[in-house]
Design a protein around this motif. Structure first.
Motif, PDB file in Angstrom:
ATOM      1  N   ALA A  22       3.262  14.285  13.012  1.00 19.21           N
ATOM      2  CA  ALA A  22       3.062  14.219  11.566  1.00 19.21           C
ATOM      3  C   ALA A  22       3.619  15.473  10.886  1.00 19.21           C
ATOM      4  CB  ALA A  22       1.579  14.055  11.250  1.00 19.21           C
ATOM      5  N   GLU A  23       3.410  16.634  11.505  1.00 19.34           N
ATOM      6  CA  GLU A  23       3.937  17.879  10.938  1.00 19.34           C
ATOM      7  C   GLU A  23       5.464  17.861  10.901  1.00 19.34           C
ATOM      8  OE1 GLU A  23       2.315  21.118  13.171  1.00 19.34           O
ATOM      9  OE2 GLU A  23       0.270  20.690  12.507  1.00 19.34           O
ATOM     10  N   GLN A  24       6.088  17.437  11.981  1.00 20.54           N
ATOM     11  CA  GLN A  24       7.555  17.387  12.029  1.00 20.54           C
ATOM     12  C   GLN A  24       8.098  16.389  11.015  1.00 20.54           C
ATOM     13  OE1 GLN A  24       9.677  19.414  13.422  1.00 20.54           O
ATOM     14  NE2 GLN A  24       8.002  20.578  14.279  1.00 20.54           N
ATOM     15  N   THR A  25       7.443  15.252  10.878  1.00 14.70           N
ATOM     16  CA  THR A  25       7.870  14.250   9.909  1.00 14.70           C
ATOM     17  C   THR A  25       7.731  14.789   8.489  1.00 14.70           C
ATOM     18  OG1 THR A  25       7.275  12.466  11.404  1.00 14.70           O
ATOM     19  CG2 THR A  25       7.470  11.895   9.079  1.00 14.70           C
ATOM     20  N   GLY A  26       6.640  15.498   8.209  1.00 15.16           N
ATOM     21  CA  GLY A  26       6.448  16.105   6.892  1.00 15.16           C
ATOM     22  C   GLY A  26       7.512  17.143   6.582  1.00 15.16           C
ATOM     23  N   LYS A  27       7.814  17.999   7.561  1.00 14.58           N
ATOM     24  CA  LYS A  27       8.851  19.022   7.372  1.00 14.58           C
ATOM     25  C   LYS A  27      10.213  18.379   7.122  1.00 14.58           C
ATOM     26  CE  LYS A  27       6.667  22.605  10.179  1.00 14.58           C
ATOM     27  NZ  LYS A  27       6.749  23.387  11.423  1.00 14.58           N
ATOM     28  N   ALA A  28      10.531  17.350   7.912  1.00 15.95           N
ATOM     29  CA  ALA A  28      11.824  16.684   7.756  1.00 15.95           C
ATOM     30  C   ALA A  28      11.924  15.991   6.397  1.00 15.95           C
ATOM     31  CB  ALA A  28      12.045  15.684   8.891  1.00 15.95           C
ATOM     32  N   THR A  29      10.841  15.356   5.978  1.00 16.00           N
ATOM     33  CA  THR A  29      10.840  14.674   4.687  1.00 16.00           C
ATOM     34  C   THR A  29      11.047  15.667   3.546  1.00 16.00           C
ATOM     35  OG1 THR A  29       9.412  12.946   5.573  1.00 16.00           O
ATOM     36  CG2 THR A  29       9.499  13.146   3.180  1.00 16.00           C
ATOM     37  N   ALA A  30      10.380  16.811   3.613  1.00 15.71           N
ATOM     38  CA  ALA A  30      10.560  17.848   2.592  1.00 15.71           C
ATOM     39  C   ALA A  30      11.996  18.364   2.601  1.00 15.71           C
ATOM     40  CB  ALA A  30       9.573  18.995   2.815  1.00 15.71           C
ATOM     41  N   SER A  31      12.571  18.544   3.782  1.00 21.05           N
ATOM     42  CA  SER A  31      13.962  19.007   3.890  1.00 21.05           C
ATOM     43  C   SER A  31      14.929  17.972   3.332  1.00 21.05           C
ATOM     44  CB  SER A  31      14.301  19.322   5.345  1.00 21.05           C
ATOM     45  OG  SER A  31      13.541  20.414   5.801  1.00 21.05           O
ATOM     46  N   LEU A  32      14.658  16.690   3.582  1.00 22.82           N
ATOM     47  CA  LEU A  32      15.499  15.635   3.015  1.00 22.82           C
ATOM     48  C   LEU A  32      15.445  15.671   1.486  1.00 22.82           C
ATOM     49  CD1 LEU A  32      14.721  12.696   5.441  1.00 22.82           C
ATOM     50  CD2 LEU A  32      16.988  13.653   5.001  1.00 22.82           C
ATOM     51  N   ALA A  33      14.261  15.839   0.920  1.00 18.25           N
ATOM     52  CA  ALA A  33      14.129  15.898  -0.541  1.00 18.25           C
ATOM     53  C   ALA A  33      14.938  17.059  -1.116  1.00 18.25           C
ATOM     54  CB  ALA A  33      12.652  16.021  -0.926  1.00 18.25           C
ATOM     55  N   ARG A  34      14.889  18.205  -0.449  1.00 16.94           N
ATOM     56  CA  ARG A  34      15.677  19.358  -0.924  1.00 16.94           C
ATOM     57  C   ARG A  34      17.177  19.055  -0.823  1.00 16.94           C
ATOM     58  NH1 ARG A  34      11.428  22.017   1.643  1.00 16.94           N
ATOM     59  NH2 ARG A  34      12.614  22.285   3.565  1.00 16.94           N
ATOM     60  N   ALA A  35      17.592  18.389   0.246  1.00 18.86           N
ATOM     61  CA  ALA A  35      19.007  18.055   0.413  1.00 18.86           C
ATOM     62  C   ALA A  35      19.468  17.083  -0.679  1.00 18.86           C
ATOM     63  CB  ALA A  35      19.261  17.460   1.795  1.00 18.86           C
ATOM     64  N   TYR A  36      18.673  16.052  -0.973  1.00 14.97           N
ATOM     65  CA  TYR A  36      19.038  15.111  -2.040  1.00 14.97           C
ATOM     66  C   TYR A  36      19.183  15.840  -3.368  1.00 14.97           C
ATOM     67  CZ  TYR A  36      17.156  11.626   1.262  1.00 14.97           C
ATOM     68  OH  TYR A  36      16.877  10.872   2.347  1.00 14.97           O
ATOM     69  N   ASP A  37      18.287  16.768  -3.628  1.00 15.20           N
ATOM     70  CA  ASP A  37      18.347  17.526  -4.877  1.00 15.20           C
ATOM     71  C   ASP A  37      19.602  18.393  -4.929  1.00 15.20           C
ATOM     72  OD1 ASP A  37      17.136  18.407  -7.398  1.00 15.20           O
ATOM     73  OD2 ASP A  37      16.848  20.318  -6.364  1.00 15.20           O
ATOM     74  N   ARG A  38      19.883  19.090  -3.829  1.00 14.37           N
ATOM     75  CA  ARG A  38      21.065  19.967  -3.788  1.00 14.37           C
ATOM     76  C   ARG A  38      22.355  19.158  -3.911  1.00 14.37           C
ATOM     77  NH1 ARG A  38      24.536  21.209   0.154  1.00 14.37           N
ATOM     78  NH2 ARG A  38      23.255  20.337   1.805  1.00 14.37           N
ATOM     79  N   LEU A  39      22.418  18.005  -3.245  1.00 14.36           N
ATOM     80  CA  LEU A  39      23.618  17.167  -3.266  1.00 14.36           C
ATOM     81  C   LEU A  39      23.717  16.322  -4.535  1.00 14.36           C
ATOM     82  CD1 LEU A  39      23.529  15.935   0.444  1.00 14.36           C
ATOM     83  CD2 LEU A  39      25.115  17.612  -0.540  1.00 14.36           C
ATOM     84  N   LYS A  40      22.633  16.242  -5.285  1.00 12.90           N
ATOM     85  CA  LYS A  40      22.581  15.409  -6.497  1.00 12.90           C
ATOM     86  C   LYS A  40      22.908  13.952  -6.167  1.00 12.90           C
ATOM     87  CE  LYS A  40      22.304  19.026  -9.518  1.00 12.90           C
ATOM     88  NZ  LYS A  40      21.222  19.751  -8.918  1.00 12.90           N
ATOM     89  N   SER A  41      22.341  13.461  -5.067  1.00  9.94           N
ATOM     90  CA  SER A  41      22.585  12.088  -4.610  1.00  9.94           C
ATOM     91  C   SER A  41      22.049  11.087  -5.640  1.00  9.94           C
ATOM     92  CB  SER A  41      21.896  11.846  -3.268  1.00  9.94           C
ATOM     93  OG  SER A  41      22.333  12.781  -2.308  1.00  9.94           O
ATOM     94  N   ASP A  42      22.857  10.060  -5.913  1.00  6.49           N
ATOM     95  CA  ASP A  42      22.433   8.978  -6.826  1.00  6.49           C
ATOM     96  C   ASP A  42      21.741   7.859  -6.071  1.00  6.49           C
ATOM     97  OD1 ASP A  42      23.544   9.993  -9.347  1.00  6.49           O
ATOM     98  OD2 ASP A  42      25.484   9.693  -8.375  1.00  6.49           O
ATOM     99  N   ILE A  43      22.247   7.563  -4.875  1.00  7.23           N
ATOM    100  CA  ILE A  43      21.725   6.470  -4.050  1.00  7.23           C
ATOM    101  C   ILE A  43      21.636   6.972  -2.621  1.00  7.23           C
ATOM    102  CG2 ILE A  43      22.216   4.152  -3.129  1.00  7.23           C
ATOM    103  CD1 ILE A  43      23.759   3.637  -5.762  1.00  7.23           C
ATOM    104  N   VAL A  44      20.549   6.629  -1.937  1.00 10.60           N
ATOM    105  CA  VAL A  44      20.366   7.016  -0.536  1.00 10.60           C
ATOM    106  C   VAL A  44      20.316   5.744   0.311  1.00 10.60           C
ATOM    107  CG1 VAL A  44      18.839   8.146   1.125  1.00 10.60           C
ATOM    108  CG2 VAL A  44      19.115   9.109  -1.165  1.00 10.60           C
ATOM    109  N   LEU A  45      21.136   5.710   1.351  1.00  2.15           N
ATOM    110  CA  LEU A  45      21.165   4.591   2.297  1.00  2.15           C
ATOM    111  C   LEU A  45      20.542   5.025   3.620  1.00  2.15           C
ATOM    112  CD1 LEU A  45      24.876   3.395   1.905  1.00  2.15           C
ATOM    113  CD2 LEU A  45      22.855   2.374   0.857  1.00  2.15           C
ATOM    114  N   VAL A  46      19.673   4.183   4.151  1.00  6.86           N
ATOM    115  CA  VAL A  46      19.112   4.388   5.477  1.00  6.86           C
ATOM    116  C   VAL A  46      19.097   3.046   6.186  1.00  6.86           C
ATOM    117  CG1 VAL A  46      17.690   6.393   4.896  1.00  6.86           C
ATOM    118  CG2 VAL A  46      16.742   4.117   4.674  1.00  6.86           C
ATOM    119  N   VAL A  47      19.164   3.076   7.502  1.00  5.36           N
ATOM    120  CA  VAL A  47      19.087   1.858   8.290  1.00  5.36           C
ATOM    121  C   VAL A  47      17.680   1.740   8.821  1.00  5.36           C
ATOM    122  CG1 VAL A  47      19.932   0.707  10.378  1.00  5.36           C
ATOM    123  CG2 VAL A  47      21.523   1.956   8.917  1.00  5.36           C
ATOM    124  N   GLY A  48      17.091   0.581   8.701  1.00  3.02           N
ATOM    125  CA  GLY A  48      15.747   0.350   9.207  1.00  3.02           C
ATOM    126  C   GLY A  48      15.672  -0.996   9.907  1.00  3.02           C
TER     127      GLY A  48
END
Length: 112
Positions: A85-111
């Motif tokens: 849970a801690e690793q998932t939380g850290k990764a999720t926070a890092s992803l949010a910072r990356a989206y903000d820095r990159l100014k992403s309009d749309i995010v694609l993920v495979v599920g």
């Protein structure tokens, strides 16, 4: 005018990839996004792509000409649910910072 500026701006499409198999499944789609004049492809590598035990496949992605815009460590938990849970939380926070820095309009993920 603002409307003409919005029409002329490229939409930033960010693909988050964590495994070689999903990257392979999406490669044709990514090429189409990359070649479209009104789209800008962004790639974020995480998970197994960064793991030496799984071949550190980020190197293969780069060698085939892809640009990686961000890497997000996502360490697997070996035994305990709390570290997972801690690793998932850290990764999720890092992803949010990356989206903000990159100014992403749309995010694609495979599920599945």
């Amino acid at each position: 005018s603002q409307i003409s500026n919005l029409k002329s701006q490229k939409r930033r499409i960010c693909f988050v990839t964590g495994t070689r198999s999903e990257f392979g499944l999406m490669e044709r789609t990514l090429r189409v996004v990359e070649s479209h004049e009104r789209l800008q492809l962004q790639l974020i590598a995480t998970g197994m792509h960064l793991d030496r035990r799984h071949g550190r496949t980020i190197t293969q992605i780069r060698h085939t000409g892809w640009n990686i815009d961000a890497t997000i460590p996502w360490k697997p938990a070996l035994t305990n649910l709390t570290p997972l849970a801690e690793q998932t939380g850290k990764a999720t926070a890092s992803l949010a910072r990356a989206y903000d820095r990159l100014k992403s309009d749309i995010v694609l993920v495979v599920g599945d």
